[in-house]
Structure formats: C-alpha cells, structure tokens
Design a protein around this motif. Structure first.
Motif, PDB file in Angstrom:
ATOM      1  N   LEU A 317      50.412  42.147  33.482  1.00  0.00           N
ATOM      2  CA  LEU A 317      50.702  41.404  34.720  1.00  0.00           C
ATOM      3  C   LEU A 317      49.909  40.097  34.826  1.00  0.00           C
ATOM      4  CD1 LEU A 317      51.212  44.074  37.517  1.00  0.00           C
ATOM      5  CD2 LEU A 317      52.777  43.262  35.765  1.00  0.00           C
ATOM      6  N   GLY A 318      49.209  39.742  33.749  1.00  0.00           N
ATOM      7  CA  GLY A 318      48.481  38.467  33.771  1.00  0.00           C
ATOM      8  C   GLY A 318      47.252  38.484  34.660  1.00  0.00           C
ATOM      9  N   ILE A 319      46.649  39.656  34.817  1.00  0.00           N
ATOM     10  CA  ILE A 319      45.439  39.774  35.645  1.00  0.00           C
ATOM     11  C   ILE A 319      44.220  39.827  34.724  1.00  0.00           C
ATOM     12  CG2 ILE A 319      44.233  41.204  37.351  1.00  0.00           C
ATOM     13  CD1 ILE A 319      47.045  42.406  38.021  1.00  0.00           C
ATOM     14  N   HIS A 323      36.254  42.328  34.725  1.00  0.00           N
ATOM     15  CA  HIS A 323      35.247  43.194  35.340  1.00  0.00           C
ATOM     16  C   HIS A 323      35.307  44.643  34.858  1.00  0.00           C
ATOM     17  CE1 HIS A 323      34.226  39.725  37.610  1.00  0.00           C
ATOM     18  NE2 HIS A 323      35.508  39.558  37.884  1.00  0.00           N
ATOM     19  N   TYR A 329      31.922  48.604  36.224  1.00  0.00           N
ATOM     20  CA  TYR A 329      33.206  48.915  35.554  1.00  0.00           C
ATOM     21  C   TYR A 329      34.361  49.104  36.545  1.00  0.00           C
ATOM     22  CZ  TYR A 329      29.455  50.044  32.341  1.00  0.00           C
ATOM     23  OH  TYR A 329      28.299  49.991  31.622  1.00  0.00           O
ATOM     24  N   VAL A 330      34.622  48.051  37.314  1.00  0.00           N
ATOM     25  CA  VAL A 330      35.649  48.129  38.348  1.00  0.00           C
ATOM     26  C   VAL A 330      36.844  47.258  37.956  1.00  0.00           C
ATOM     27  CG1 VAL A 330      36.145  47.530  40.740  1.00  0.00           C
ATOM     28  CG2 VAL A 330      33.978  48.593  40.165  1.00  0.00           C
ATOM     29  N   PRO A 331      38.033  47.835  37.841  1.00  0.00           N
ATOM     30  CA  PRO A 331      39.207  47.005  37.544  1.00  0.00           C
ATOM     31  C   PRO A 331      39.655  46.264  38.807  1.00  0.00           C
ATOM     32  CG  PRO A 331      39.872  49.282  37.815  1.00  0.00           C
ATOM     33  CD  PRO A 331      38.373  49.252  37.985  1.00  0.00           C
ATOM     34  N   THR A 332      40.510  45.275  38.630  1.00  0.00           N
ATOM     35  CA  THR A 332      41.059  44.597  39.813  1.00  0.00           C
ATOM     36  C   THR A 332      41.930  45.560  40.605  1.00  0.00           C
ATOM     37  OG1 THR A 332      40.957  42.409  38.829  1.00  0.00           O
ATOM     38  CG2 THR A 332      42.554  42.715  40.590  1.00  0.00           C
ATOM     39  N   ALA A 333      42.746  46.352  39.914  1.00  0.00           N
ATOM     40  CA  ALA A 333      43.588  47.304  40.650  1.00  0.00           C
ATOM     41  C   ALA A 333      43.973  48.465  39.753  1.00  0.00           C
ATOM     42  CB  ALA A 333      44.843  46.622  41.182  1.00  0.00           C
ATOM     43  N   ASN A 334      43.887  49.670  40.299  1.00  0.00           N
ATOM     44  CA  ASN A 334      44.442  50.837  39.609  1.00  0.00           C
ATOM     45  C   ASN A 334      45.908  51.031  39.983  1.00  0.00           C
ATOM     46  OD1 ASN A 334      42.169  51.793  38.123  1.00  0.00           O
ATOM     47  ND2 ASN A 334      41.265  52.473  40.061  1.00  0.00           N
ATOM     48  N   PHE A 335      46.219  50.760  41.246  1.00  0.00           N
ATOM     49  CA  PHE A 335      47.604  50.853  41.717  1.00  0.00           C
ATOM     50  C   PHE A 335      48.159  49.440  41.786  1.00  0.00           C
ATOM     51  CE2 PHE A 335      48.388  55.237  43.199  1.00  0.00           C
ATOM     52  CZ  PHE A 335      47.142  55.779  42.899  1.00  0.00           C
ATOM     53  N   PRO A 337      51.216  46.668  42.265  1.00  0.00           N
ATOM     54  CA  PRO A 337      52.456  46.680  43.047  1.00  0.00           C
ATOM     55  C   PRO A 337      53.684  46.606  42.137  1.00  0.00           C
ATOM     56  CG  PRO A 337      51.481  44.497  43.082  1.00  0.00           C
ATOM     57  CD  PRO A 337      50.499  45.388  42.364  1.00  0.00           C
TER      58      PRO A 337
ATOM     59  N   SER B 154      38.622  50.348  42.760  1.00  0.00           N
ATOM     60  CA  SER B 154      39.034  49.038  42.237  1.00  0.00           C
ATOM     61  C   SER B 154      39.011  48.002  43.357  1.00  0.00           C
ATOM     62  CB  SER B 154      40.435  49.123  41.645  1.00  0.00           C
ATOM     63  OG  SER B 154      41.408  49.109  42.670  1.00  0.00           O
ATOM     64  N   ASP B 155      39.038  46.747  42.977  1.00  0.00           N
ATOM     65  CA  ASP B 155      38.947  45.659  43.961  1.00  0.00           C
ATOM     66  C   ASP B 155      40.055  45.757  45.016  1.00  0.00           C
ATOM     67  OD1 ASP B 155      36.923  44.794  42.346  1.00  0.00           O
ATOM     68  OD2 ASP B 155      38.047  43.115  41.472  1.00  0.00           O
ATOM     69  N   LEU B 156      41.274  45.959  44.543  1.00  0.00           N
ATOM     70  CA  LEU B 156      42.414  45.954  45.463  1.00  0.00           C
ATOM     71  C   LEU B 156      42.355  47.149  46.407  1.00  0.00           C
ATOM     72  CD1 LEU B 156      45.057  44.467  46.203  1.00  0.00           C
ATOM     73  CD2 LEU B 156      46.246  45.933  44.568  1.00  0.00           C
ATOM     74  N   GLU B 157      42.041  48.336  45.863  1.00  0.00           N
ATOM     75  CA  GLU B 157      41.976  49.518  46.716  1.00  0.00           C
ATOM     76  C   GLU B 157      40.800  49.422  47.700  1.00  0.00           C
ATOM     77  OE1 GLU B 157      42.632  50.781  43.073  1.00  0.00           O
ATOM     78  OE2 GLU B 157      44.683  50.288  43.674  1.00  0.00           O
ATOM     79  N   ARG B 180      45.932  38.407  41.161  1.00  0.00           N
ATOM     80  CA  ARG B 180      45.367  37.708  40.001  1.00  0.00           C
ATOM     81  C   ARG B 180      44.066  36.978  40.349  1.00  0.00           C
ATOM     82  NH1 ARG B 180      51.147  35.477  37.649  1.00  0.00           N
ATOM     83  NH2 ARG B 180      51.589  37.284  36.348  1.00  0.00           N
TER      84      ARG B 180
END
Lengths: 640, 640
Positions: A317-319, A323, A329-335, A337, B154-157, B180
């Motif tokens: 998704l180009g993210i 991080h 160790y935190v991703p931008t999003a696990n879920f 959209p 995660s950041d988004l959650e 992003r």
C-alpha cells in the motif's frame, strides 16, 4: 443492447463494445493498458485518448483543456461509446508495465534464483471446514420496477430499495461516477441491470452498474505476498472454483533478501516507491497471465484479497514500514482499510477493491492470521500448533480460548533461496530423495521432468538421506573422500545429480554452506516452537495436532522432517501438512464475509510473544544447530 | 515544530510552512491555486511543481515520469517540506479559475441584471430553536500515549482507540493518504496531533492529521444555490459565528433563466459541463472573497453544506438532470452522497467534504427541506405554512404529523431578474416606497445610499403604492397622461426615480411589462398556496402561522404583500418573514449532526403534491391575475 466495434490505434486491435460502455473499459477488454490512477472517476486525467472516428458522449471534467478538446482528446474513463469508433491511445496514456528496468531485474534475479516463475502444484485437498458463501465482491441482477407518477422514487433510491430488499444491508454507498451514469444506464437497459457490490467496512459499496444480466462474470484474486515468493490464485466468485494458481519470486528481492534490509532500503531515495512497484509488478504479472490463460476480461476481475507479513502489506500500500524495526516495533497499521485496487497500483477493474488480511503485530502478519483461519486451529477446544515455514517462520499455539504467536527469522532456504541449487516447489524440483550406503542417489521431481534444482521438501529429504547414508555427519559436515563429494570454489559439496541428467546441464549440488544455512533455518523453527510451548507451561505431548504450512513442496515426509530435527519427535499422526495456508485463508476471505469477520476476530484476539525477550531462546537455538539435536533424548525415535 | 520559508515562482510569493506540510497545502496558504482533482491523494497527477531549491520528501506515485523526476518535478500534494524551498508552479498545474470566457459572461450578465455581486443584508434575528452543536467537520486535539513494548498497538489503531473514546463512534475511516503520513507525523509531533473528522454516512472519516493543536482553525461554508441567486456564508465551526455572507447571481443564468431551459441546455455539447462550471465558479468566487476578507487560509475550510433545488444540486455534482423534466419526473437522486468538495470542483481544503441537503422530488429540492428545517414547521402540532418566494416558489403545509409541498413556477421577478430595473436585495436597492395622490414618490434604499434599482420587497411596496395612489389600476394598467407616466420603446412606464437622483444616472422605472411579470409571479404563488390548502380540505383560518422566506428584501410589509394579493388576507400576526430559510437551514446542518438527521427525516417524510394534476389550479391562477384578486371577497380587509 446495441453493440459497436472499437478499433484501437496504432495496434489496430478491435473489440466489440456495448452502447455506453466507456472507452477505458473497452481498452481493458482489448488488453490495452491505459493509465487510470483514480479508478475511472475522471479526476486523474491520465487516460487521455484521441478520437479518430465515431460518436461518443462524455462527462464534465477539468482535465481536458480547451485546446485538447479541439483536437478530439477525451478521457477514456468518462467517455461512453455511441457508435463504431477509431481511438488512438497515445504513449503518454499507456501504463508503464514494468516500473523497474526489466533487464536489470532479470539479471539480478538470475543471480538469486535458478528460475523465475512457474505454476504451483495443485491445491492440497486439506479443508477442515467451510464458510458461508458470500464473496467480497458480489453481482446482483435487478429487474427494477419502472417509475410511474405513483411510484416516483428517484433512480438511486429505487436502486437502493431493491438492493436493501435483496441483501438486507442498511448502508449502501455509491460514488459520483456511478450516480452520474445511472439515469442513462437504467433507461437504456430498460431497468434491467447488474450491480456489482463490494464490502467496505460496515457498508456495501456499488462498484459498477452494467446493463443486462452479467452475473456469470465475477472473478477475484487471492494473494499470499511472501518476502521471497508471491502466490496468486484466480477464483470464480460465483462457484468458488479456483481457475488457476501461479507463484513467482517477489522481485523486491533485488533490493534485499529479508524484511529488515527492505525496511532499510525503503528509506533510500525513491526506495519505498521502488519496493512498492516491485511487488505490484509481480502481482500484475500473475494477474495478467492467469487472466489471459482463462481468456478473461480484466473488467470482470472485481476484487483482491492479500495476505502477507506486516512489512509486505505496508509496502503493497506504499506505507513506509520504518517503525516496524525500531523499538517498540510498532507498525503504522495492522488493520488496513479496504482500498481501490488501482490506488495500490493493481490493474483489475478500475473500480475493484483490495482487502489486506489484518496483521497482529510487526512480526506476525496477515499471512499468519490467514493461516490460523484456514487451518481452523482457532475453533478447537484442544491445543493445536500451526508452523508456517517461510522466510520468517511463524508459529501459533492455541485453541478456541486463546492464540499466541511468535516469529523466527528462518531465512529463505526452505523456499529454495540463498542455497546454491534451490528452487521453488515447481516443475523439475527434486522433492523425493533417497541415498543408499554406496551413496547412490535416487530421486523424483515434481512433474516427473528432468531435475532443475531442489525445493524445500527436497532439501528435507536430502538432509535426512545424507544423514542415514553417512554422506554427512550430525553436525552437517560432509564425509571426506566419499563418492560424489568434492571441493569447489564454493567449498565442499555433494553432487546430487550430475550435469548429464540435469535439465540445466549443470551439476545439482548441495554445499556445506547450504547445509549450514538449512541447519540454521530448521534450528530457528524448532527452537521457536519449543520455547513457545514451554513459555505457556506446556509439553509437546499435550498438543493435539500440528499443522505444517508453507509453499516448499507438494507433500512433506514427517518422518524425515523429524529425523533432521525440524519438527518435534512426537506421534506422527498428529502432523498434517496443509500447503500454503496463507493463500488458502485469503481465498476463504475472498469467498466469504463470515471468513473475513473470523479473520478480523483472530487478528484482534491473537497475542504476540517476542522470542528475543525469552532468556532460554538463544540456548535452545544453539542446541538445535545439530541433526537432529544436541540433546538426543528429545528425539527418542530418531536412529541413524 | 520546525518552520520553513517557501517561495513560489514566478510570483515570488513567500509563505511560512511547517516541517512536513505538503507543497500543495503551502500553496493554498499562499493563495496560489494548484489543480488537485483527486483531493490530494496523489492519484490525479495534476499538481506537478518544479523544485528549484531545497529539500523535500515525497511518496510513491506513478504520475511523475522518470524524465520528469530528473528535472525535479514533484506532485505538490505528496511532497513534504523539509527545508526552505523555492518552488515553481507551471501554468499547466494552475487552476483555471474561470472556466467560462470571462468577457462573455460579464457581457451576458450585464444584459440580464443591473449589477452582479454584493453583500447580503445581515441575517435576520429569527431563530425559533437551536440544534446541539456538532459540526459537519470537527477538530479534535489528541495527546496520544507513547507506544511501549507493553502498549504496542499500531499507530492507526492507537489513533482510533483515542478517537473512539472521545467521540463514541464505532466506525472511523482513514484513507491511504493519511495512513501513509501517519507514522512520520505522530513521531515528529511527539504524539500531539489535531485530527479533522468529517461525517460520511454512518461513519466518521479522518480528513486530516496535523501536528500540534490547531482546533481553533476550523471553518465551513453553507450555500443556498438558487436558480437566479447563489448565497454563501462563512461560518466558524467552533463558535457557530457567521463571519460573512455574500450573494451573487448564478452565472448559469447566461444559459437560460429557469430550470427547464437549463435542463435542456445540459443536453447540448459540453452543456452539462458548462452549467457545472458556472455554478462552481460562482461558489468559488464567494469562497475566495469571504476567505480573503477574513484573512483565512483555505486549508482551514473543511466542509460545505449546500441546499438548492433538485436541478441545481444535480448540476453542482455534474449529474445530468434530464429526467427531471420528463414524465414521470424522476431525478437521478434526492439523497446525494457526501463527496469531497474537490470532486465537485469546489476549492477548499483538498480533503474537505461537501453535503447536499436532501431533496423531496424533482420540483421540491433541498432548499425546501432546509427551509422546513430552519423554520421549524415540522415540529409543531398546529398547522403551519412555509412560502419560499424564489424563481420556483415552494409552498409547504404541515405540522409534526405531516408535510405536503408543492411548487409554483413564479419566475425570477421578485429576485429582481427579468424586470427592467430589478436588482437583488443589496446596497442601493429601493425597498420602501410610498406614493401620494399627486403621484409624488418617496422611498428609502438598503444602506441608505443613492438608488440603483428595485429589489423584490421594493416591488411589493411599489405595486401597493401605485394601486393606492391610482398610478395603476387593479388589472395592472398604468393611468393615462398622469405625472411620471410615459411611453418609451419598452411600452408604457412609470418613472420611480429620475436619473438625477439615481446612482446609475438613468431613470429607475417600472414598465407595464414588469407589472405583468410581477402579477404572474404573485398570482402563481397565491394560487399554489390556495390550492394546497384546499387540497388538504382546509381553510386559511385554520393555519396557525405562515412563514415567508426568500432573499428579496431585508424586511417585508405584510399589509402591502396582502394588498397586492401575494399573501392571503388573514390575521397579520400570523405572518413571519424569515429571510433566506434555505441558507439558514444549511447553516443549521453545517453546525449540527442533529440538524442533518432532522433534514433527512423531513425529506423522507414530506410528500409532493403536483399542482398541474389539480383541476382547479389554472382557474385559481387566472383569478389571481388581478390586484389583489378577481374575487374581492377573498380580501375583505383590502380597500383602495
């Protein structure tokens, strides 16, 4: 419905199109790839074409200048066909199919792998359970009541009324693109239309409205996006039938073989973009090939479900995954959209949707969630283990009451990467091997063709056979001066197949370095599994079943996997080899909303256990760097 | 937060920008309008700029070619500022602010109206009720807990967790664009960010994430899009305060003065596009002027609520209104989806939202819904009537139990259009008139400036005064050979103000043709109101209150409106003049979700009564073409 002939220039490719079909859609049917970043909403202005002959009708947009209009320039996505046409597609509007330099990619991939792409073996028959059929994108045929002075509901509300009646949905959404066409399509089609509905969060989204009944043309793809291998499957969304499967190496590998090096590469200039393009190029290739083989119009591919590790899904998704590798160790999003596939650079129906299977944590991705889903281990009251052998090995232990996952950096050796004659489990891969005491080798290959290399399950058999025949000792050293043993520039090696027999006209060998590589892979997986069991205060004997997943072979001889110390030495009947469980799970989700919800529940409830914080892990790993193990009491039934 | 200086070329305009602000956003702050059809998602590729100096960081996209990249071309929407910059904005990326030929428009409008744009009178004080404050776009400041190994969401959650806690929402959505940027913004801003949330169907959508606390900068516009006049209001969404109001003629009028001619024009080549551009140009002009007057950055204008008749709302969103005028008179949609304002061609924050107040039927639009909402007639147990005097006159009769609406084609005379010296209710408009028996005229103007023309309420006073003074008879004929009467090339006319006194240096007159026009307007409205009352088996005496709405003046003398037969002859205390009720309703919705839901309920519950099917309508209309009426028993208190 009237039909017209559209000729695309300069190719002179001709297709038949329906009245009011867009030029973009006709081009897709003709196999001409036009830029369409916005999904055919008329906002990106990248699908400009020149009308040479014929009549069209177009929609308001600001992307075509007055000057261009004088020169018969139109947006292909907003322009409806109203007669036979001749349309020129200028170079600037054509899709750049390979964002990477193709020569460079080919050359670099050749350095990494002995082959590049082939068909996966047929799906295994394993299927413990099934979900209610309700695909991610669904087609519904409507014969709408014609409006009268008494029933004068607006066009859109009329459509919603019927759709709500049929689907029971409370929220249905439609974008401007479809609403702008609605009045014309409904009346031209005499109020008989097919609506494609996609699932987006709690709502149903109208993806497309077509005249007449087209419900038989509804296809989707599921993908497992591995660090090393990308596998895709074309599915008929009505019947659930798999029409074809393909796997190929992830061309991202040219930027680094593991997740960490790719995360670092993403920070270089255009790094993120190159990694993103590499994964979408690979996927688009699989989509194009499988669609062509099935003579299928890409306009009828309406959705995509993708599983993969957390980093792979970010890159898709180009993210920026930066991080993921930095404490904590935190991703931008696990879920992630639901997005339009075109937003992620995937070429299917420009309004088609893409769903990423939710991840659990930075190192436990949607592939694990999908694996848990397809294996069904989240449904049992007894304890189960899922071991997914990939570049990252993921191990999940649990039941319907809890699920705990950990990840071991196994490396790509069992996927046939990073070892001298490794290859994926495809035609020509050696997957069964035995060696007698005279060190004579017998083997068989997938597809029974001449051997081209060795796949993951072939290596398991080979290591086991070398141990039992004495060609190799328990530390992984080759026997000295034995037949088939030799020194080469790569160090000591054992010749499995001589160049006379090989399809590549080169010897197929295994080196001591390969053995070291494979030993570290099996050691990492065994140690991780052991630590996870111990962490939960359990013993292997308490586990009811162990599912082995991965794309490393079409079958797995458990006896041999135990003999090299990859799997624990417990009752054989407890093991089940289930193939690519991530791909199978993404297919389940593609075909069933129930499976989608189950996956979301799995991802939310699974907890992540960080191996590196367990003080025993490095010890356990060190002890596992031996065939089968330093502590033989752990492998009581293994005798060589 | 670090700040940088960005110089835009060739203007040499300089603005201060924050680290990681996009170039697009900085350009908007600098008042430089860059194309951005996709709302800053990086898909349209129309906002290309050339970096002359400085450091930026950009996101993956396929819109910039390799060649362009070598020449430092970037997408303004995806490129974050990382140092002082010099950026050239090429002509091709600039927004074409006037899609119509400006000279042509000016000339044609001059032919139609005596003036083009001015400030509306201040809002009337009428406000019967208020809704709970909860604006269409809301800003929330978050000081997020920093992630740790224990709290490694995660950041988004993490963002969703806080937002759900604060808003109580169950569904929050974010697009790829924001996701992003998320990892970088959160860490750069030390986890202190302001989130702009918009309402879309049942979900909250994250429109924007900004570093630090910016909640004080949150503005919106409400609009009433009339066939003849477009009125807009700039509102501080935090306080609900109106910062400014402007009204101007709808430039669509150059393509036809009423709804039907515009629907027909939409079918001509590029007709729909021209009509769409005309309305958005007019609205963008109001937005630009009010924002400039309030020294306000367009990036902080986050949403728009628009009311208007059904055709106007179709044209605003670029939807062909063709079927509105064809039996059975079905619009494409009464409930239009929330869209990004940029999708409709409106230039505010590129991620800002636009909501159209729902319509009831082809000839009862969102303006009527908004009027019912702001007048509050849907909340009472007694019967109320709302009469909205516009180019289409809409009349609603009802209570909390039912609402019935009808529409009368009144023409634009009371909006000052189609009459020789008509003008909108703005500075210099004559709005009070009396005439003595010697036919001497005294008058006052809005703003007490020199007279420039006559507004709607001025015409009502003028007609009443001409009747009582004997300057005109009850059929609308001018008295012969009286003072101020003369023959001109336009037929008989009465000089209201001589050129010596007039601001335009020309006589301000009313012709017999004007009187005929006004008589037809008042007749249509009176007849429609009467038929509606009769259709429901009622009499005027049973009506508790009659609200008069419209932009034709700052006040209305009911006695005079009754004396010419525009309004029924009932107790004066029952009438309330409420100004532009459509604009007031759209402001209510802009500021309150409760009002939005109430409007949706009103639009769903209101029924439409088609006047033309009532056999008595033409009779009633014919009888009303007299001052006050052919049947004087209906106007017992009117004596001349």
């Amino acid at each position: 419905m009237q039909k017209f002939k559209v000729i695309f220039l300069p190719e002179q490719k001709t297709v038949e199109a329906q009245k009011d079909q867009t030029i973009l859609s006709a081009a897709i049917s003709a196999g001409i790839y036009i830029n369409s970043a916005c999904g055919g909403d008329g906002v990106c202005g990248r699908c400009k074409v020149i009308l040479k002959k014929g009549t069209v009708i177009t929609q308001p947009n600001g992307a075509v200048s007055l000057e261009e209009r004088k020169n018969n320039v139109y947006l292909a996505c907003l322009t409806a066909i109203r007669s036979d046409l001749e349309v020129e597609v200028p170079l600037a509007s054509r899709m750049d199919l390979d964002n990477l330099n193709p020569q460079e990619v080919e050359q670099r991939l050749k350095g990494l792998y002995s082959e590049t792409a082939d068909v996966l073996p047929a799906e295994t028959d394993f299927k413990e359970h099934a979900f209610k059929h309700s695909p991610f994108a669904n087609k519904i045929y409507l014969d709408l009541p014609v409006p009268t002075l008494e029933d004068s509901l607006s066009d859109l509300e009329r459509l919603y009324r019927e759709l709500k009646k049929i689907t029971g949905a409370t929220v249905i959404q439609a974008g401007l693109f479809n609403i702008r066409q609605l009045g014309e399509i409904l009346r031209d089609a005499d109020w008989k239309v097919t609506v494609t509905l996609g699932k987006r969060d709690q709502a149903l989204e109208i993806l497309q409205i077509e005249p007449a009944n087209t419900i038989d043309k509804n296809f989707g793809f599921c993908f497992d996006i591995g660090t090393t291998t990308i596998s895709g499957q074309l599915v008929d969304l009505n019947s659930g039938k798999v029409l074809g499967t393909k796997a190929t190496y992830n061309t991202q590998a040219v930027f680094g073989s593991d997740v960490i090096t790719r995360i670092i590469y993403a920070k270089e200039a255009s790094g993120l973009e190159k990694l993103h393009n590499a994964v979408t190029d690979t996927m688009n290739g699989i989509i194009r090939e499988l669609s062509a083989e099935n003579k299928l119009d890409l306009n009828n591919v309406n959705c995509l479900v993708c599983s993969g590790n957390t980093t792979m899904l970010h890159l898709l998704l180009g993210i920026d995954p930066a991080h993921i590798r930095k404490q904590p160790y935190v991703p931008t999003a696990n879920f992630l959209p639901v997005v339009r596939a075109t937003e992620a650079g995937i070429n299917i129906n420009p309004r088609g949707l893409l769903y990423c299977v939710p991840s659990v944590a930075s190192y436990v991705g949607g592939d694990t969630t999908a694996g848990v889903l397809s294996s069904g281990i989240y449904k049992h009251s007894q304890l189960h283990i899922l071991i997914d052998i990939g570049t990252n090995g993921e191990i999940v232990l649990g039941s319907k009451d809890f699920l705990v996952a950990c990840a071991a950096s196994a490396g790509p050796a069992f996927e046939g990467s990073g070892v001298s004659c490794g290859m994926r489990a495809s035609s020509g891969a050696i997957q069964k091997v035995s060696i007698n005491k005279k060190l004579e080798v017998s083997y068989s290959t997938i597809g029974n063709t001449k051997p081209r290399g060795i796949c993951g399950s072939g290596y398991i058999e080979l290591l086991s056979a070398m141990l039992s025949s004495g060609a190799m000792d328990k530390s992984g050293k080759l026997a000295m001066n034995a037949p088939r043993q030799r020194e080469s520039s790569n160090g000591k090696e054992f010749v499995v197949v001589s160049k006379e027999e090989s399809a590549t006209a080169e010897d197929i060998v295994i080196t001591e370095a390969d053995i070291e590589n494979l030993k570290r892979s099996k050691g990492a997986i065994f140690a991780a599994t052991s630590i996870l069991v111990r962490h939960l205060g359990l013993e292997f004997a308490q586990i009811s079943k162990i599912f082995i997943a991965g794309g490393f072979g079409t079958f797995l001889d458990m006896e041999k996997a135990i003999s090299i110390g990859l799997l624990p030495d417990i009752e054989r009947s407890k093991f089940v080899f289930i193939g690519n469980s991530s791909l199978a799970g993404s297919k389940d989700i593609l075909l069933s909303e129930q499976a989608m919800h189950a996956a979301e529940k799995i991802a939310r409830s699974m907890t992540y256990f960080e191996l590196s914080v367990d003080p025993g892990y490095m010890d356990e790993y060190g002890q596992a760097l031996f065939f089968p193990h330093t502590d033989l009491s752990k492998f009581p039934t293994v005798k060589f």
